[in-house]
Scaffold this active site. Structure first.
Site, PDB file in Angstrom:
ATOM      1  N   LYS A  15      32.003   3.371  51.870  1.00 17.84           N
ATOM      2  CA  LYS A  15      31.679   3.731  53.270  1.00 17.84           C
ATOM      3  C   LYS A  15      30.466   3.031  53.956  1.00 17.84           C
ATOM      4  O   LYS A  15      29.511   2.707  53.369  1.00 17.84           O
ATOM      5  CB  LYS A  15      31.732   5.413  53.338  1.00 17.84           C
ATOM      6  CG  LYS A  15      30.603   5.919  53.015  1.00 17.84           C
ATOM      7  CD  LYS A  15      29.265   6.072  53.650  1.00 17.84           C
ATOM      8  CE  LYS A  15      28.224   6.945  53.123  1.00 17.84           C
ATOM      9  NZ  LYS A  15      26.704   6.480  53.289  1.00 17.84           N
ATOM     10  N   PRO A  55      28.302  -1.168  45.437  1.00 19.30           N
ATOM     11  CA  PRO A  55      26.993  -1.224  44.908  1.00 19.30           C
ATOM     12  C   PRO A  55      26.465   0.032  44.252  1.00 19.30           C
ATOM     13  O   PRO A  55      26.572   1.216  44.903  1.00 19.30           O
ATOM     14  CB  PRO A  55      26.246  -1.643  46.083  1.00 19.30           C
ATOM     15  CG  PRO A  55      27.225  -1.707  47.254  1.00 19.30           C
ATOM     16  CD  PRO A  55      28.515  -1.808  46.711  1.00 19.30           C
ATOM     17  N   VAL A  56      25.754   0.211  43.282  1.00 18.00           N
ATOM     18  CA  VAL A  56      25.230   1.361  42.847  1.00 18.00           C
ATOM     19  C   VAL A  56      23.988   1.702  43.368  1.00 18.00           C
ATOM     20  O   VAL A  56      23.065   0.885  43.599  1.00 18.00           O
ATOM     21  CB  VAL A  56      25.111   1.238  41.186  1.00 18.00           C
ATOM     22  CG1 VAL A  56      24.238   2.405  40.529  1.00 18.00           C
ATOM     23  CG2 VAL A  56      26.287   0.894  40.284  1.00 18.00           C
ATOM     24  N   GLY A  73      23.558   2.377  46.416  1.00 14.05           N
ATOM     25  CA  GLY A  73      23.401   1.401  47.629  1.00 14.05           C
ATOM     26  C   GLY A  73      23.436   1.947  49.032  1.00 14.05           C
ATOM     27  O   GLY A  73      23.628   1.232  49.971  1.00 14.05           O
ATOM     28  N   GLY A  74      23.789   3.274  49.196  1.00  9.21           N
ATOM     29  CA  GLY A  74      24.225   3.807  50.411  1.00  9.21           C
ATOM     30  C   GLY A  74      25.537   3.828  50.958  1.00  9.21           C
ATOM     31  O   GLY A  74      25.864   3.935  52.137  1.00  9.21           O
ATOM     32  N   GLY A 120      29.021   5.040  46.563  1.00  5.96           N
ATOM     33  CA  GLY A 120      29.835   4.618  45.291  1.00  5.96           C
ATOM     34  C   GLY A 120      30.110   5.975  44.211  1.00  5.96           C
ATOM     35  O   GLY A 120      31.022   6.333  43.927  1.00  5.96           O
ATOM     36  N   GLY A 121      28.937   6.913  44.158  1.00  9.95           N
ATOM     37  CA  GLY A 121      29.189   8.015  43.333  1.00  9.95           C
ATOM     38  C   GLY A 121      30.150   8.954  43.933  1.00  9.95           C
ATOM     39  O   GLY A 121      31.153   9.643  43.119  1.00  9.95           O
ATOM     40  N   SER A 122      30.326   9.326  45.236  1.00 13.50           N
ATOM     41  CA  SER A 122      31.138  10.107  45.748  1.00 13.50           C
ATOM     42  C   SER A 122      32.395   9.490  45.612  1.00 13.50           C
ATOM     43  O   SER A 122      33.583  10.299  45.728  1.00 13.50           O
ATOM     44  CB  SER A 122      30.758  10.191  47.388  1.00 13.50           C
ATOM     45  OG  SER A 122      29.589  10.428  47.540  1.00 13.50           O
ATOM     46  N   ALA A 123      32.753   8.358  45.844  1.00 18.86           N
ATOM     47  CA  ALA A 123      34.032   7.658  45.466  1.00 18.86           C
ATOM     48  C   ALA A 123      34.472   7.739  44.285  1.00 18.86           C
ATOM     49  O   ALA A 123      35.663   7.992  44.133  1.00 18.86           O
ATOM     50  CB  ALA A 123      33.928   6.021  45.754  1.00 18.86           C
ATOM     51  N   ASP A 149      29.130  13.332  50.916  1.00 18.65           N
ATOM     52  CA  ASP A 149      30.219  12.448  51.250  1.00 18.65           C
ATOM     53  C   ASP A 149      31.265  12.348  50.412  1.00 18.65           C
ATOM     54  O   ASP A 149      32.419  11.541  50.873  1.00 18.65           O
ATOM     55  CB  ASP A 149      29.561  11.119  50.717  1.00 18.65           C
ATOM     56  CG  ASP A 149      28.210  10.743  51.673  1.00 18.65           C
ATOM     57  OD1 ASP A 149      28.000  11.406  52.792  1.00 18.65           O
ATOM     58  OD2 ASP A 149      27.460   9.934  51.584  1.00 18.65           O
TER      59      ASP A 149
HETATM   60  O1  C5P Z   1      25.239  15.788  48.957  1.00 13.39           O
HETATM   61  P1  C5P Z   1      24.625  14.538  48.055  1.00 13.39           P
HETATM   62  O2  C5P Z   1      24.558  14.982  46.670  1.00 13.39           O
HETATM   63  O3  C5P Z   1      25.145  13.439  48.072  1.00 13.39           O
HETATM   64  O4  C5P Z   1      23.040  14.669  48.705  1.00 13.39           O
HETATM   65  C1  C5P Z   1      22.026  13.802  47.881  1.00 13.39           C
HETATM   66  C2  C5P Z   1      20.636  14.096  48.510  1.00 13.39           C
HETATM   67  O5  C5P Z   1      20.575  13.466  49.719  1.00 13.39           O
HETATM   68  C3  C5P Z   1      20.405  15.597  48.681  1.00 13.39           C
HETATM   69  O6  C5P Z   1      19.953  16.102  47.553  1.00 13.39           O
HETATM   70  C4  C5P Z   1      19.367  15.581  49.702  1.00 13.39           C
HETATM   71  O7  C5P Z   1      18.164  15.139  49.182  1.00 13.39           O
HETATM   72  C5  C5P Z   1      19.852  14.451  50.598  1.00 13.39           C
HETATM   73  N1  C5P Z   1      20.783  14.874  51.782  1.00 13.39           N
HETATM   74  C6  C5P Z   1      20.056  15.359  52.750  1.00 13.39           C
HETATM   75  N2  C5P Z   1      20.910  15.868  53.475  1.00 13.39           N
HETATM   76  C7  C5P Z   1      22.347  15.460  53.821  1.00 13.39           C
HETATM   77  C8  C5P Z   1      22.892  14.832  52.733  1.00 13.39           C
HETATM   78  C9  C5P Z   1      21.751  14.457  51.718  1.00 13.39           C
HETATM   79  O8  C5P Z   1      18.926  15.831  52.783  1.00 13.39           O
HETATM   80  N3  C5P Z   1      22.921  15.949  54.680  1.00 13.39           N
END
Ligand code: C5P
Length: 306
Positions: free
Chosen positions: A16, A101-102, A104-105, A108-111, A143
């Site tokens: 994404k 990309p690992v 990478g924003g 990837g992990g969510s996918a 995500d």
């Molecule tokens: O939800 P996810 O595990 O992807 O989030 C990873 C980290 O990103 C969270 O632990 C938090 O530090 C940060 N995050 C946040 N606010 C969000 C989504 C993620 O601060 N809305």
């Protein structure tokens, strides 16, 4: 006739890009309140799920060594959660081929988590359906619901509450990949630090991006792209500003750090321009490598069953 048990399910899940990402206050649970517009783009991880004696994961592809292969792996957590919710022992061998990309924003992990939910649901015949899987996805990460959903969607809450965005047309993206990943919590932490030490412009309104999507206007979309996390990602990786500038000089309609970065997404005028832009960015050595991807594309889907 009794249906044969499945021997393998293969699922493909997309990366994404956040076309708009405004970050609000930090909540008491540590997450930030978001308004974001996600678009799924055609860069994929593939996951195989095969019945086994235990729950295991193997990760292959670029930078696979940086992905945990233990119980903290998001795909493993997804299989375990689905097993727990459906009263099954989640004995399954997961194999992930990384194309996203690992760190990478690009989710990837969510996918991988979304792919594991879809694959195990099919393998086990639990048939929870998209809405139920979406609820489990939200428990796995901010995500993950979008990785399941795909297309283009408005995300609120911590990003997990989705509203589909109707739009026209397809957009040509060039993704510039960095040498090393960035940690999402670190980028949010840097944003908090910047906000404590001075004013940071906060864009809260996704209207520009939504209007451009409605009409399929790539030029308007390029102008409207915005990401509140970008200054924090650039502070942690100053060379990203050179990359963003290079894309602008090469005629990208717009460019921004994707999510928490460090991948940078450039919007091209069309596919031919994307080929030229990708070649020029690669040639300048401004990033590790480039990928072209069109969006929007669907979310996690079964592509093969054996
Ligand atoms: O939800 P996810 O595990 O992807 O989030 C990873 C980290 O990103 C969270 O632990 C938090 O530090 C940060 N995050 C946040 N606010 C969000 C989504 C993620 O601060 N809305």
């Amino acid at each position: 006739m009794r249906r044969q048990p499945l021997e393998r399910v293969t699922v493909r899940a997309p990366a994404k890009v956040n076309l708009h990402l405004s970050v609000g206050r930090r909540r008491t649970d540590g997450f930030h309140e978001l308004t974001t517009v996600f678009q799924a783009v055609g860069l994929y991880d593939e996951l195989d799920a095969v019945p086994a004696d235990a729950l295991t994961v193997t990760v292959t592809g670029e930078h696979a060594e940086h992905v945990p292969a233990d119980g903290s792996n998001l795909a493993v957590r997804a299989a375990a959660l689905l097993g727990m919710e459906t009263g099954r022992t989640p004995n399954v061998m997961l194999t992930i081929r990384k194309g996203i990309p690992v760190a990478g924003g690009c989710a990837g992990g969510s996918a991988d988590a979304a792919a594991a939910l879809v694959a195990c649901d099919a393998l086990w015949g639990t048939n929870l359906g998209r809405a139920e899987l979406g609820k489990l996805a939200g428990r796995l990460g901010s995500d993950v619901p979008f990785s399941l959903h795909g297309g283009t969607a408005l995300g609120t809450g911590r990003g997990e509450q989705l509203t589909p965005v109707l739009g026209h047309g397809s957009f040509s993206w060039v993704l510039a990949l960095a040498e090393d990943g960035l940690s999402t919590p670190e980028v949010y932490g840097e944003l908090d630090r910047q906000r404590e030490s001075g004013p940071v412009a906060v864009v809260t309104d996704a209207a520009g991006v939504l209007a451009a999507l409605r009409t399929g206007d790539a030029v308007a979309l390029g102008h409207a792209l915005s990401n509140d996390l970008q200054p924090a990602a650039v502070a942690l990786r100053p060379q990203l500003s050179l990359l963003l500038e290079a894309g602008k000089q090469l005629g990208a309609l717009g460019g921004l750090v994707s999510g928490s970065g460090p991948t940078v997404a450039f919007l091209a005028r069309n596919d031919d321009h994307a080929v030229a832009l990708a070649g020029a960015l690669q040639g300048q050595g401004a990033c590790r490598s480039v990928r072209r991807a069109d969006g929007p594309v669907p979310g996690a889907r079964v592509i093969e069953v054996a």
